[in-house]
Each structure stands twice: as C-alpha cells, then as structure tokens.
Scaffold this motif. Structure first.
Motif, mmCIF file in Angstrom:
data_model
loop_
_atom_site.group_PDB
_atom_site.id
_atom_site.type_symbol
_atom_site.label_atom_id
_atom_site.label_comp_id
_atom_site.label_asym_id
_atom_site.label_seq_id
_atom_site.Cartn_x
_atom_site.Cartn_y
_atom_site.Cartn_z
ATOM 1 N N LYS A 148 0.770 -1.044 0.042
ATOM 2 C CA LYS A 148 0.238 -0.587 -0.060
ATOM 3 C C LYS A 148 0.540 1.636 -0.232
ATOM 4 O O LYS A 148 0.430 2.386 -0.476
ATOM 5 C CB LYS A 148 -0.886 -0.160 1.028
ATOM 6 C CG LYS A 148 -1.840 -1.227 1.487
ATOM 7 C CD LYS A 148 -2.448 -1.122 2.266
ATOM 8 C CE LYS A 148 -3.981 -2.398 2.240
ATOM 9 N NZ LYS A 148 -4.295 -2.130 1.359
ATOM 10 N N ALA A 149 2.291 1.311 0.414
ATOM 11 C CA ALA A 149 2.917 2.621 0.572
ATOM 12 C C ALA A 149 3.259 2.666 -0.358
ATOM 13 O O ALA A 149 4.001 3.805 -1.157
ATOM 14 C CB ALA A 149 4.078 2.177 1.614
ATOM 15 N N LEU A 150 3.842 1.710 -1.732
ATOM 16 C CA LEU A 150 4.385 1.715 -2.952
ATOM 17 C C LEU A 150 3.434 2.623 -3.779
ATOM 18 O O LEU A 150 4.346 3.130 -4.744
ATOM 19 C CB LEU A 150 4.453 0.268 -3.839
ATOM 20 C CG LEU A 150 5.469 -0.948 -3.276
ATOM 21 C CD1 LEU A 150 5.490 -1.693 -3.528
ATOM 22 C CD2 LEU A 150 6.619 -0.101 -2.685
ATOM 23 N N GLU A 159 -2.223 -4.043 6.344
ATOM 24 C CA GLU A 159 -4.071 -2.717 6.094
ATOM 25 C C GLU A 159 -3.264 -1.522 6.091
ATOM 26 O O GLU A 159 -3.052 -0.672 5.259
ATOM 27 C CB GLU A 159 -5.109 -3.175 7.137
ATOM 28 C CG GLU A 159 -5.375 -3.893 7.401
ATOM 29 C CD GLU A 159 -4.978 -5.485 8.137
ATOM 30 O OE1 GLU A 159 -4.138 -5.063 8.259
ATOM 31 O OE2 GLU A 159 -5.395 -6.734 7.760
ATOM 32 N N ARG A 160 -1.754 -1.308 6.730
ATOM 33 C CA ARG A 160 -1.543 0.021 6.514
ATOM 34 C C ARG A 160 -0.277 -0.014 5.940
ATOM 35 O O ARG A 160 0.016 -0.549 5.316
ATOM 36 C CB ARG A 160 -1.442 0.457 7.991
ATOM 37 C CG ARG A 160 -2.411 0.316 9.049
ATOM 38 C CD ARG A 160 -3.799 0.991 8.828
ATOM 39 N NE ARG A 160 -3.227 2.615 8.923
ATOM 40 C CZ ARG A 160 -3.562 3.597 10.171
ATOM 41 N NH1 ARG A 160 -3.621 2.819 11.386
ATOM 42 N NH2 ARG A 160 -3.175 4.803 9.993
ATOM 43 N N MET A 161 0.175 1.540 5.804
ATOM 44 C CA MET A 161 1.648 1.584 4.577
ATOM 45 C C MET A 161 2.879 1.097 5.361
ATOM 46 O O MET A 161 3.250 -0.236 4.875
ATOM 47 C CB MET A 161 1.714 2.651 4.170
ATOM 48 C CG MET A 161 0.358 3.622 3.021
ATOM 49 S SD MET A 161 1.323 5.367 3.137
ATOM 50 C CE MET A 161 -0.189 5.530 1.662
ATOM 51 N N GLU A 163 -1.383 6.911 13.304
ATOM 52 C CA GLU A 163 -0.504 6.189 13.848
ATOM 53 C C GLU A 163 -1.719 5.183 14.810
ATOM 54 O O GLU A 163 -2.594 5.558 15.726
ATOM 55 C CB GLU A 163 0.283 6.344 15.194
ATOM 56 C CG GLU A 163 1.713 7.367 14.158
ATOM 57 C CD GLU A 163 1.213 9.180 14.544
ATOM 58 O OE1 GLU A 163 0.851 9.029 14.535
ATOM 59 O OE2 GLU A 163 1.936 9.222 13.647
ATOM 60 N N VAL A 164 -1.521 3.957 14.532
ATOM 61 C CA VAL A 164 -2.344 2.867 16.051
ATOM 62 C C VAL A 164 -1.537 2.034 16.264
ATOM 63 O O VAL A 164 -0.308 1.306 15.927
ATOM 64 C CB VAL A 164 -3.235 2.155 15.100
ATOM 65 C CG1 VAL A 164 -4.386 1.111 15.904
ATOM 66 C CG2 VAL A 164 -4.226 3.608 14.253
ATOM 67 N N GLY A 190 0.880 0.174 13.344
ATOM 68 C CA GLY A 190 0.799 0.706 12.070
ATOM 69 C C GLY A 190 -0.102 2.140 11.565
ATOM 70 O O GLY A 190 -0.214 3.261 12.524
ATOM 71 N N ALA A 191 0.476 2.940 10.616
ATOM 72 C CA ALA A 191 0.946 3.912 10.500
ATOM 73 C C ALA A 191 0.978 3.890 9.350
ATOM 74 O O ALA A 191 0.966 3.200 8.246
ATOM 75 C CB ALA A 191 1.844 4.568 10.611
#
Length: 623
Positions: free
Chosen positions: A156-158, A388-390, A574-575, A586-587
C-alpha cells in the motif's frame, strides 16, 4: 544332562543347551547347585553368585543357560536316567572336560560370510550428558541475534512512493545527454548535435515487490520529447536549424536490489535495467525537407540507438548514487542525548515477498561512556502479520529494557532534593515523623536543610501485555539533614517499589513514552516495626512523586527517539497495538519533503566517486 559317577556333563544337543549373552562359553562348565552355595566354575574356582551371564560378569565366570523343559516332565527324565533330584558330588581330582563345540543351527546361525558382532555398544550416562551439553552449546551459538525493532513496508505504501519516485525519475531522464550523430549517405553529409530531452510522459507504470530483487519498476508506452540541431551538406548546399522529435513506445524495466552493508546500513547494492525505444519520429522542415525525409530513416535509427544506450546509465546513477545518498540519512548508530545512544543496525538483508518488505534492526540502546556494551536480548521476537497500513513498526521488551539499563549504567536514574526543592508540606511532615531522632542531635544540626534522595537500585524492567505496558522500578529513599560544613546526618532509609504505566505514541518519526504512577509502596529494610511507622509517609511521598518527579521524567521522555526512516518521510495516523512481549505501531507515510530536495541536500560532493559508481556494468543496459 547326563550323570556319570557323580560328575555332571553338558549335553550339547542343538535344543538342550544354550548360553545367554556373547561371552566365553568354553572356559567355564556350569555345575549343579551344591548344598553350600552357588554353582562353581571349574576353570577359575570362583563362584558365579547365582546370576546369569551378562557383559558385566568377569570373563572367567560363565554358566550355561538352563535346558528347555521337556514336554514329558520329570517322569521322562527319570526314564532316561537323568531324573534324580539328589545333588551331585563334585569330583575333587582331575581337570574339567571342555564342552563340545555347539553344532550350528541352519535356521538360527548367520551365514558364513557374515561376522556376528562380538561386542555390545554400551552408552555411558556421563558421555550422553556431555554430548547433550555440547549439542545445546552449539545450538545456542548458532542461533541468530534477535531483533529489537522490526519494520514492514507494505504494498500500500508503493503507490505513494511511486508517485514521488516518478517525479524524481522524470527530472533525471531530462538530464540525458546524447552524443552527436554524424554520417554520410552518398553525397549527403549530416550532423545531429545538441540533443536534449524536453518532456517525458509516463503513461503506464507499476512499482511492486519481487522476491530476490526487492523493488521492480516497469514503465511501458512512455514517450520522450526531443529537440536537436541539424546540419546538412549536399555538394555546395548547406542547411542548418533545430528540429523537434519524439520517441514513442518507450519501455523501461529496472530492479533495485537492497542489502545490508558492513556498517549495518541499508543500501542499494545493484541496479538492473532494460530500456527499449520502439519508434522515433522527427518533424523536418525548410528548403531540404524532402531530403531530410529521405534521410530520416538513417537519422532516427541512429538517434534511437543512442537513446537506448543512455537511459540505463541515468537510472543506474540515480539508484546507486542518488538513492543511496537518501538512505544515508537513515540513522544507524546515533546519539539520543548526552548520555545514551541507539543502534539501528540491520541484522540481515531485507526480505521481500510479493506483498511487503521486512527489515530486522538491532534496536538496542547503549551508554555513550561504554560504546561496546550491549544487553543480551532474551525477549520475545516481535512478529508482524498485518498488511492493512502502509508501514508497521514493532518493538520488543528488549528495546525498552536496553534504554532503561543504559540510563541506569550512565548514572541518570537518581534524584536529590535539598532545602527549598523539597515541598514545604512534605518537609514539615518528615521533620515531625523523625522528631525523636532530630531532638537528640546537636542544636547546630536541628535546623539544617532537609535532603530527600531517590536512587534506583536496579535497572527497571518493562512488561508488555495485551492489557497494557508497565514499568517496574525499585529505588531507595534516603532522608537526611545537611548541615553546612559538616557531614550529612541520615535520619532514615527505606525501599520504594513503584509500578508505572507507559503509553507509547509515535509523532512524525519520534517514538515517545508517557509514564504515569500506578502503584506505590515503601517499606523499611531494617525491621517490620519501622515499616509500620512509615505508613503515614505513603500518601505524601506518592503525591510528591506525582507532582514533582513525574513531570520532569515525562518532559525528558517526550523528546522521543527517532525511528529508522529516511529524511523527509514521516508517520501519520498511527495506531498502537499491544501483544504478549511486544507492541506494534501501524501508520501511513507522508512526504514532508520531496525526494529531489532531500537528495540535493545530501548529494555526494566528490565527483570522482560519483562518476566511478555511476557507470553501469555492460549487462545492465539492453538496447
């Protein structure tokens, strides 16, 4: 067996005499039990103690195994003359007759070409214990070091990285320099020079993870806008000017391989590249337009070849030099403050899968005065399973334990309050509590300033559970009077056990911790009676810690410690999730600065190193 003049002889039939074990059977003839004891060996005169043969018995003492029972019983034996139950008489003179060799049984004896074993392997308990200890030692030595910090970058970060990377790539491809193109066709001489890329359109692109290559960038159906100068000589006619051209159907395939360098830093270790320009078109004009159109096939083919040769070197330089200058901004071994540093060395090469990229960092603090000291990591290894996060960051209990032990070894976990630093209400309460001890002192000491000293006795320890994170601290509390120009007079010393709750947060790239006092208990290390006398001090001391000590501690903790990310990239949304022995954060990612800005700021100054590393190997460029 058969009886002859009171002497018992062995019947060596195949079914009537057997031996137990694998010892010497011909050296000892077993006699019937006598009235006085055990059977006797005639060759040595020693008793067998009534036990069957085993490897532990002396080799000179063997006895034959009893014959199998006859189906006809004792009556059958008496009919053959061997059924008497009277004990025999041992012959005093003469030598014992050796037992006859046993006839081989074809159903039980091994073949002649097979040698039966003559010894039995006996395993000593001590040898087995030593072998087990050696095996465990080798196993412990071969075990790899566990990470204290893990980072996972998901697919997802890509998408965000691709958008920022393509802008940087467009700027780099615009710096392509193509050498002059000269040629001759019949009486026509032409020269193409000053070729520059004016624009780049990337229609379709894809950035994804690929095992063993880490990052793969594919660009298809792109186009380049070019402008160059033309010069044509035909006999005595000369023509010159500038022409706009376009390269279409540009396909680029490049892969970045990430690895760990000797210092523990993440690096781009290799760049593979394939570039292809499918077709090229040039818009000629002027007096010799028809002539240029005739020669366009030769000119555009030569320019397309040169352009194919120049794309991959630019990408190789961008990966090996410019991107590595960006990765140099990731902290590896840096100072947190004037007392403690942190080590973010990579423990192994990054591991890429189809959906994420995982990196294992040491994640250990150390006191600056003891740069080579390290705390053994015996904590639970953090696990990352979410996607689920980046980005996800995981910290084990070892990460926080090493920080607290480093500050403990640096001598920072102590606090001394003297005179006006002690709250007025607490000062009065302490003087009233120890009034009996104070009045016995000299008048010059009674009115001396009061000193309250807190000193941590052992490194605090962090415990991470799904319900929350706690820190256990054991400290000593010393109460004394400090007269001027005289040694201090100690009034009391007690032990303080506290439990702090820790709230972990991530802001930008700084990991911050906020502490809150949850449990407080003081007791005397001298006697239980004195511990009862300290009960009235529980509430005032706890209030003093909450009002005076905890704010100072949280102010220092709120500065935080940097997470190993490149400059210009921050965490957002952030979580924090607690697990058994570790926690994960996760962030999503946010580019606070553009890649071009950060790279230009950290661009290598030495041009010799840049030119040397920017030359790609021949296999990386494909026309």
């Amino acid at each position: 067996m058969q009886k002859d003049m009171g002497v018992w002889h062995l019947n060596q039939g195949p079914r009537e005499a057997r031996t137990v074990g694998t010892g010497r059977v011909n050296s000892c003839t077993s006699l019937p039990p006598s009235r006085l004891g055990s059977p006797t060996c005639l060759d040595s005169g020693r008793a067998c103690h009534g036990a069957p043969y085993s490897p532990l018995h002396p080799p000179g003492c063997q006895r034959s195994a009893p014959s199998p029972p006859n189906p006809r019983g004792r009556r059958g034996e008496r009919e053959r003359g061997g059924g008497s139950e009277r004990p025999g008489i041992i012959k005093a003179a003469g030598t014992a007759q050796p037992a006859r060799p046993r006839r081989p049984d074809p159903l039980r004896s091994p073949p002649h070409h097979v040698t039966p074993p003559t010894t039995q392997l006996r395993r000593s308990p001590l040898a087995m214990a030593l072998f087990g200890a050696l095996f465990l030692a080798l196993l412990a030595g071969a075990q790899a070091e566990l990470p204290g910090c893990k980072i996972r970058i998901t697919s997802k970060a890509l998408e965000l990285v691709k958008q920022e990377g393509l802008r940087f790539l467009e700027q780099e491809l615009e710096t392509i320099t193509i050498p002059d193109l000269r040629g001759k066709e019949g009486y026509f001489y032409y020269n193409i020079s000053e070729v520059k890329v004016t624009e780049l359109q990337l229609t379709s692109s894809e950035l994804h993870f690929q095992p063993e290559q880490e990052l793969m960038l594919q660009i298809s159906n792109a186009s380049l806008g070019l402008r160059f100068r033309r010069q044509l000589l035909y006999w005595f006619f000369y023509d010159g000017g500038y022409i706009n051209a376009s390269a279409e159907g540009v396909s680029i395939r490049t892969a970045l391989q990430l690895s760990r360098d000797p210092t523990g830093r993440i690096k781009v270790s290799n760049v593979s590249c394939q570039a292809l320009v499918s077709r090229m078109h040039a818009a000629f004009g002027g007096t010799f337009k028809k002539v240029y159109e005739f020669l366009s096939t030769f000119i555009t083919s030569g320019m397309r070849f040169l352009l194919n040769q120049q794309i991959c070197p630019v990408l190789y330089h961008a990966g090996m030099v410019l991107l590595n200058s960006l990765l140099d901004t990731v902290p590896v071994r840096s100072n947190v403050d004037e007392l403690v540093g942190i080590d973010y060395s990579l423990l192994k090469d990054p591991a890429a899968s189809a959906s994420n990229l995982d990196m294992d960092f040491r994640g250990a603090f150390f006191p600056l005065a003891e740069g080579n000291w390290s705390l053994p990591n015996r904590a639970v290894e953090p696990q990352l399973r979410e996607e689920e996060r980046m980005v996800y960051v995981a910290f084990s209990e070892f990460f926080f334990d090493s920080a607290m032990e480093s500050y403990f070894r640096a001598g920072a976990l102590k606090l001394s309050l003297v005179g006006d630093k002690v709250p007025h209400d607490l000062d009065m309460l302490l003087r009233a509590t120890y009034f009996g001890s104070i009045v016995l002192l000299s008048p010059a000491v009674i009115d001396s300033p009061l000193k309250l000293e807190l000193r941590v006795l052992a490194p605090p320890r962090c415990t991470i559970k799904p319900s929350g994170t706690t820190v256990s601290v054991t400290a000593s509390v010393t109460i004394a009077l400090v007269p001027s120009d005289q040694p201090e007079v100690q009034l009391s010393s007690m032990i303080m056990d506290t439990r702090l709750s820790a709230k972990v947060a991530l802001r930008g790239k700084a990991l911050r911790v906020q502490l809150d006092l949850r449990r407080f208990r003081i007791y005397s290390n001298q006697s239980a009676l004195e511990s009862l006398a300290l009960i009235p001090l529980q509430t005032p001391l706890k209030t003093m810690l909450q009002i005076g000590v905890m704010p100072m501690l949280n102010e220092r903790m709120w500065r935080g410690v940097q997470i190993p990310l490149p400059e210009g990239i921050n965490f957002v949304r952030e979580v924090v999730t607690n697990h058994a022995g570790f926690l994960t954060i996760g962030a999503d990612l946010h580019f606070a600065k553009g890649l071009r800005e950060v790279i230009e700021k950290n661009r290598p100054v030495s041009t010799s190193d840049t030119s040397a590393s920017s030359a790609p190997p021949p296999a990386t460029t494909a026309a």
